[in-house]
Each structure stands twice: as C-alpha cells, then as structure tokens.
Design a protein around this motif. Sequence first.
Motif, PDB file in Angstrom:
ATOM      1  N   LYS A 180     -58.594 -34.778 -61.127  1.00 60.81           N
ATOM      2  CA  LYS A 180     -58.562 -33.598 -61.992  1.00 60.81           C
ATOM      3  C   LYS A 180     -59.186 -32.423 -61.256  1.00 60.81           C
ATOM      4  O   LYS A 180     -60.341 -32.483 -60.839  1.00 60.81           O
ATOM      5  CB  LYS A 180     -59.284 -33.872 -63.309  1.00 60.81           C
ATOM      6  CG  LYS A 180     -58.597 -34.901 -64.186  1.00 60.81           C
ATOM      7  CD  LYS A 180     -59.300 -35.046 -65.522  1.00 60.81           C
ATOM      8  CE  LYS A 180     -58.546 -36.011 -66.425  1.00 60.81           C
ATOM      9  NZ  LYS A 180     -58.526 -37.377 -65.904  1.00 60.81           N
ATOM     10  N   LEU A 181     -58.403 -31.366 -61.114  1.00 61.50           N
ATOM     11  CA  LEU A 181     -58.791 -30.204 -60.307  1.00 61.50           C
ATOM     12  C   LEU A 181     -58.753 -28.957 -61.181  1.00 61.50           C
ATOM     13  O   LEU A 181     -57.688 -28.542 -61.634  1.00 61.50           O
ATOM     14  CB  LEU A 181     -57.824 -30.064 -59.121  1.00 61.50           C
ATOM     15  CG  LEU A 181     -58.015 -28.896 -58.178  1.00 61.50           C
ATOM     16  CD1 LEU A 181     -59.369 -28.990 -57.488  1.00 61.50           C
ATOM     17  CD2 LEU A 181     -56.889 -28.865 -57.147  1.00 61.50           C
ATOM     18  N   ALA A 182     -59.921 -28.358 -61.442  1.00 63.45           N
ATOM     19  CA  ALA A 182     -60.010 -27.155 -62.282  1.00 63.45           C
ATOM     20  C   ALA A 182     -60.110 -25.909 -61.411  1.00 63.45           C
ATOM     21  O   ALA A 182     -60.873 -25.877 -60.436  1.00 63.45           O
ATOM     22  CB  ALA A 182     -61.216 -27.241 -63.212  1.00 63.45           C
ATOM     23  N   ILE A 183     -59.329 -24.880 -61.762  1.00 64.83           N
ATOM     24  CA  ILE A 183     -59.360 -23.591 -61.067  1.00 64.83           C
ATOM     25  C   ILE A 183     -60.083 -22.608 -61.980  1.00 64.83           C
ATOM     26  O   ILE A 183     -59.603 -22.299 -63.074  1.00 64.83           O
ATOM     27  CB  ILE A 183     -57.941 -23.080 -60.756  1.00 64.83           C
ATOM     28  CG1 ILE A 183     -57.081 -24.177 -60.104  1.00 64.83           C
ATOM     29  CG2 ILE A 183     -57.995 -21.846 -59.875  1.00 64.83           C
ATOM     30  CD1 ILE A 183     -57.573 -24.644 -58.769  1.00 64.83           C
ATOM     31  N   ILE A 184     -61.241 -22.101 -61.553  1.00 64.22           N
ATOM     32  CA  ILE A 184     -62.030 -21.213 -62.409  1.00 64.22           C
ATOM     33  C   ILE A 184     -62.342 -19.914 -61.675  1.00 64.22           C
ATOM     34  O   ILE A 184     -62.246 -19.831 -60.450  1.00 64.22           O
ATOM     35  CB  ILE A 184     -63.337 -21.877 -62.880  1.00 64.22           C
ATOM     36  CG1 ILE A 184     -64.313 -22.054 -61.706  1.00 64.22           C
ATOM     37  CG2 ILE A 184     -63.064 -23.222 -63.551  1.00 64.22           C
ATOM     38  CD1 ILE A 184     -65.703 -22.482 -62.139  1.00 64.22           C
ATOM     39  N   LYS A 259     -66.190 -29.583 -67.220  1.00 63.70           N
ATOM     40  CA  LYS A 259     -66.785 -30.905 -67.447  1.00 63.70           C
ATOM     41  C   LYS A 259     -65.753 -32.018 -67.318  1.00 63.70           C
ATOM     42  O   LYS A 259     -66.082 -33.145 -66.959  1.00 63.70           O
ATOM     43  CB  LYS A 259     -67.432 -30.938 -68.829  1.00 63.70           C
ATOM     44  CG  LYS A 259     -68.654 -30.047 -68.953  1.00 63.70           C
ATOM     45  CD  LYS A 259     -69.278 -30.112 -70.333  1.00 63.70           C
ATOM     46  CE  LYS A 259     -70.507 -29.219 -70.414  1.00 63.70           C
ATOM     47  NZ  LYS A 259     -71.121 -29.242 -71.758  1.00 63.70           N
ATOM     48  N   ASP A 260     -64.484 -31.686 -67.615  1.00 62.13           N
ATOM     49  CA  ASP A 260     -63.423 -32.687 -67.559  1.00 62.13           C
ATOM     50  C   ASP A 260     -62.916 -32.915 -66.137  1.00 62.13           C
ATOM     51  O   ASP A 260     -62.243 -33.907 -65.867  1.00 62.13           O
ATOM     52  CB  ASP A 260     -62.263 -32.239 -68.465  1.00 62.13           C
ATOM     53  CG  ASP A 260     -61.299 -33.375 -68.766  1.00 62.13           C
ATOM     54  OD1 ASP A 260     -61.731 -34.544 -68.754  1.00 62.13           O
ATOM     55  OD2 ASP A 260     -60.115 -33.093 -69.016  1.00 62.13           O
ATOM     56  N   ALA A 261     -63.220 -31.987 -65.224  1.00 63.61           N
ATOM     57  CA  ALA A 261     -62.659 -32.038 -63.871  1.00 63.61           C
ATOM     58  C   ALA A 261     -63.478 -32.932 -62.952  1.00 63.61           C
ATOM     59  O   ALA A 261     -64.652 -33.227 -63.208  1.00 63.61           O
ATOM     60  CB  ALA A 261     -62.585 -30.628 -63.289  1.00 63.61           C
ATOM     61  N   ASN A 262     -62.843 -33.367 -61.873  1.00 66.93           N
ATOM     62  CA  ASN A 262     -63.549 -34.039 -60.782  1.00 66.93           C
ATOM     63  C   ASN A 262     -63.984 -33.031 -59.717  1.00 66.93           C
ATOM     64  O   ASN A 262     -65.078 -33.141 -59.164  1.00 66.93           O
ATOM     65  CB  ASN A 262     -62.655 -35.091 -60.125  1.00 66.93           C
ATOM     66  CG  ASN A 262     -62.180 -36.155 -61.084  1.00 66.93           C
ATOM     67  OD1 ASN A 262     -60.979 -36.324 -61.282  1.00 66.93           O
ATOM     68  ND2 ASN A 262     -63.092 -36.874 -61.702  1.00 66.93           N
ATOM     69  N   VAL A 263     -63.102 -32.069 -59.431  1.00 67.97           N
ATOM     70  CA  VAL A 263     -63.379 -31.039 -58.435  1.00 67.97           C
ATOM     71  C   VAL A 263     -63.068 -29.676 -59.049  1.00 67.97           C
ATOM     72  O   VAL A 263     -62.069 -29.526 -59.756  1.00 67.97           O
ATOM     73  CB  VAL A 263     -62.540 -31.236 -57.152  1.00 67.97           C
ATOM     74  CG1 VAL A 263     -62.877 -30.170 -56.115  1.00 67.97           C
ATOM     75  CG2 VAL A 263     -62.741 -32.630 -56.566  1.00 67.97           C
ATOM     76  N   VAL A 264     -63.917 -28.696 -58.779  1.00 66.97           N
ATOM     77  CA  VAL A 264     -63.737 -27.336 -59.290  1.00 66.97           C
ATOM     78  C   VAL A 264     -63.531 -26.392 -58.112  1.00 66.97           C
ATOM     79  O   VAL A 264     -64.327 -26.386 -57.171  1.00 66.97           O
ATOM     80  CB  VAL A 264     -64.957 -26.884 -60.115  1.00 66.97           C
ATOM     81  CG1 VAL A 264     -64.820 -25.423 -60.519  1.00 66.97           C
ATOM     82  CG2 VAL A 264     -65.117 -27.769 -61.354  1.00 66.97           C
ATOM     83  N   VAL A 265     -62.444 -25.604 -58.167  1.00 64.66           N
ATOM     84  CA  VAL A 265     -62.207 -24.561 -57.178  1.00 64.66           C
ATOM     85  C   VAL A 265     -62.621 -23.227 -57.798  1.00 64.66           C
ATOM     86  O   VAL A 265     -62.022 -22.784 -58.783  1.00 64.66           O
ATOM     87  CB  VAL A 265     -60.738 -24.505 -56.728  1.00 64.66           C
ATOM     88  CG1 VAL A 265     -60.524 -23.350 -55.747  1.00 64.66           C
ATOM     89  CG2 VAL A 265     -60.321 -25.822 -56.079  1.00 64.66           C
ATOM     90  N   VAL A 266     -63.660 -22.615 -57.251  1.00 65.21           N
ATOM     91  CA  VAL A 266     -64.143 -21.320 -57.739  1.00 65.21           C
ATOM     92  C   VAL A 266     -63.421 -20.225 -56.957  1.00 65.21           C
ATOM     93  O   VAL A 266     -63.577 -20.128 -55.735  1.00 65.21           O
ATOM     94  CB  VAL A 266     -65.668 -21.190 -57.567  1.00 65.21           C
ATOM     95  CG1 VAL A 266     -66.151 -19.846 -58.129  1.00 65.21           C
ATOM     96  CG2 VAL A 266     -66.388 -22.342 -58.261  1.00 65.21           C
ATOM     97  N   GLY A 289     -72.467 -30.647 -62.550  1.00 63.39           N
ATOM     98  CA  GLY A 289     -72.539 -31.648 -61.486  1.00 63.39           C
ATOM     99  C   GLY A 289     -71.206 -31.926 -60.814  1.00 63.39           C
ATOM    100  O   GLY A 289     -71.005 -33.021 -60.270  1.00 63.39           O
ATOM    101  N   ARG A 290     -70.301 -30.956 -60.815  1.00 64.83           N
ATOM    102  CA  ARG A 290     -68.969 -31.195 -60.274  1.00 64.83           C
ATOM    103  C   ARG A 290     -68.893 -30.858 -58.786  1.00 64.83           C
ATOM    104  O   ARG A 290     -69.597 -29.970 -58.291  1.00 64.83           O
ATOM    105  CB  ARG A 290     -67.921 -30.375 -61.048  1.00 64.83           C
ATOM    106  CG  ARG A 290     -67.771 -30.823 -62.491  1.00 64.83           C
ATOM    107  CD  ARG A 290     -67.295 -32.266 -62.553  1.00 64.83           C
ATOM    108  NE  ARG A 290     -67.355 -32.815 -63.884  1.00 64.83           N
ATOM    109  CZ  ARG A 290     -68.300 -33.658 -64.300  1.00 64.83           C
ATOM    110  NH1 ARG A 290     -69.254 -34.039 -63.488  1.00 64.83           N
ATOM    111  NH2 ARG A 290     -68.283 -34.128 -65.524  1.00 64.83           N
ATOM    112  N   ALA A 291     -68.000 -31.572 -58.092  1.00 61.80           N
ATOM    113  CA  ALA A 291     -67.705 -31.232 -56.699  1.00 61.80           C
ATOM    114  C   ALA A 291     -67.051 -29.849 -56.667  1.00 61.80           C
ATOM    115  O   ALA A 291     -66.297 -29.496 -57.588  1.00 61.80           O
ATOM    116  CB  ALA A 291     -66.785 -32.274 -56.082  1.00 61.80           C
TER     117      ALA A 291
END
Length: 471
Positions: A180-184, A259-266, A289-291
């Motif tokens: 799961k990859l979140a783009i924020i 919180k749902d993601a494994n990795v977050v791209v800022v 605490g996300r990668a």
Amino acid sequence: MSIKPVVALIGRPNVGKSTLFNQLTKSRQALVADMAGLTRDRQYGDAHFENKSFIVVDTGGIGEADDGTGNIDDYMATQSYTAIHEADIVVFVVDARSGLIGADSEIARFLHTLGKPVYLVANKMDGVHEASSAEFFELGFGEPFPTAASHGKGVTNLLEVLTADMPEDEADDNDDDSLKLAIIGRPNVGKSTLVNRLLGEERVVVFDMPGTTRDSIYIPFEREGRKYTLIDTAGVRRRGRIDEKVEKFSVVKTLQAIKDANVVVVVVDAKEGIVDQDLHMLGYALDAGRAIVIAINKWDGLSQDQKDYVKLEIDRRFNFVPWVKIHLISAMYGNGVGELYPSIHKAYDASMFKVSTSRLTQILQDAVQNHQPPMVGGRRIKLRYAHLGGHNPPVIVIHGNQTSALPKSYQRYLENIYRDVFKLEGTPLHVEFKQNANPYEGKKNPKIKNKAKVMRERKRIAEFKKRDKKR
C-alpha cells in the motif's frame, strides 16, 4: 485465483452512489455529504456477500454540466465512462425524490448501446411512495430496485440479485498481500499527476486547481508481477486555511490513508520551495511510523540558481531524517519517476525486516563493548539483551537495569548502530528500553520486621555473653 467481477455505480451527481458504495463495501471509504460533485474520481472497494466477492467502483456522476467546455465536470464524466467500460455489471442509480429527468434518459440511452447487464436502483425511497418509481420503467431496465442507501434499506435484496451468477470465493484467495503506497502533500503539488504517471494511465482527475482530489482514492494495480494499492490523497492545507466542511473530512481521510499505507511518498513543490506545511505532512507520516520517500516535484521548471537554492533547503530542512531517500522528479514529463520504485521497495523491506534475538543481542553487546553506558548513582547501566518487538515501523526492545536513566544521546547511538548494521533506509526505527524488575522490590525480610527491636535484642545478647565470660 478467480478474477473478481467489477460492479460500477453510475448515475447523475448526488443521487446517493457513494452512500450505496459504503453500504456495499461495509465501510466509510467514500466521502458522503449533501452536495453535488463530491466524488470526482473512480473509487474502488471490495464487497463480500454470502461467500462471494466483487469489486465496486464509485464514480463522480455524469449527465449534468457535461457540456464539453473543459470544466471539471467533463473530467468527472470521463472517469465515469472509463468505469463503465471496465465493469462487468452496471448499477444505474436514480433519485426517487427528484423523479425521472432528461439526464437520466441520456445515461440510459448510452448504457443500452453497451450490451452489459444493467440493474436500475431507485434510491432515496425513504418517505416516498413506491408507486412513484413506476416512471423509471420507461428507461428500459425493468423494475427498479427500491433502496434507501443512507439507512441500508433494500441493499440486501440488491446484493442477492447482483451476486446470483457470481462464482464463490476460493479458499486460498489472498487479497491483502499488496504494497500500500500513499501519495501525500499540499494541494496542487502534483500528487494526482504523479499517480497517473506511476500507473501509466489517466486514472485520477488532474486539474490545475487546488483541492481537485477531495477523497482518498484506492487504486489496485500490478507492476512487474508485484501487487500494489496506490492511494491518492487530498491535499492538506494549513489548519487556518481549512474552511470548507468537506475539506476537513478530506484531511481526516488523508490521515487515515497514511495509517493504512505501508510506504508514504511525500510530494513537495520545488517551485514553491520547502515550506512548514511540507514538514507537517512529513511529521504525520513519522508519527504513524510509516516508511517514507520524498519526491521534490516540478524540478524541470527551475533555473539553475533555483535548483541550487532548493538543494540547500533540502539539506537544511530535511536534516532530521537523514535516512529518507529524496528524489528530484517531474511528474508531468516522467523525469526521475521510475527511480521511485526501487526506493519504495527498499523502504518497505526495511520496515518489514526480520532478525533473530541472538543477532540483535550480539550487536547490542558489541556496541556496549565499544562504548559503555554511563554511570548512574555510582552504578553502571547494564543492557542485557534485545529482541524484535514489531514491524512497520520496526521496533527493537532492549532489556537491562536502570534503562530509564539512559541518556538520549546513548539511545540515539544504539539506534544508529542498528540502522547502519541492517541498512535500514527509508523507515523510522523505534528502540524501546525495558527495565528489569527487582524481584525483592516491595518485599520485607520476614525476620527483620522491627529493626530497633532487633538491635536491642543483639545488644542484650552481647551483654549476656560478656557477663558470662567474667564468671
């Protein structure tokens, strides 16, 4: 593994598609409010009913303001048409309170040209006489299913019909193994453009206006045999600028996505520089605490002087996370985007790493031998053993005596040792310290209940022995 059927929810804006989506998926995944055009992109969710599963697609609505003038409603309609072509089954939602209008008839004519199974749902039937839905017969899809999605009425009957010909779930189906990859990022920094570039298609609405994405869009896809779920989130402004009620909901959805993601791209806008809100967004991911991977977007549009300045700002403002990989990219033209995937994988692997207790303890002993903990109250702090306490983020638990008195500088020393040994790039590392309990703490020697009495007794015995010797 059997392929799940895809069910698309189609209809005019504000007829209750997102509410029905939440009922079918038994979630609050889609934003719901009493205003038209709230949903703008395709939203995907998993639905389960009586040992059968399918994918539900929520859409932004078509049939109103779709005039080809280039406004955002055209983009919403394009997303809806794409969802229709992707779907195996179409659920056509109409508003029973509004009655049949011309836009409904236009949508119906389009659906008849596809040859796909279409189920007509007359929503918002609460407080409306059932006979009022008779006018929808002329759309040519038979008797409509009456529902009140906001209360869940009629949804079970609809599910029974939708799933009648669907295959049952296989016992070994596993749909939770995707990364799961979140783009924020802040509004209008290019998050949706980056999502489309990562996917290789126009999957989410890209519009030159801040706040285009209001919901968090979950998009499952595969790349080189690996499963991903890409999460496009709403941009988060500074708190003082969040006025609209729906935008406050979007902020909550963004935090939930992190919180749902494994990795977050800022994602950071290079043209505007690194601002405090970028650091706040990074802080949200750190708190969860996300990668993390940082993407400095719109790099192609800068002059050399601007690039030199931004690089100095990167060194100055991101120096507290030296373990995070920073990429200079152009989402619009694809420059540097492909290099994100290796960093994403490395960050994910680091966040999920596994190691034995013996290995962690050996590294601890070597670190203590090279640099002893300080003395406290004349006693040396003793660190005895370490073990792995969790993943995403990784947690290392160290046991010892007087660990509560261990200085922050020595804690950072141990954290850096573990980070260097295991090459933990892209993930926070939490090192926790547990103080061994004193087994005698709070317990009294049963033979010494009254110290003064014991001392008097010893003195009396000593005097008795002294007199006895004189005799």
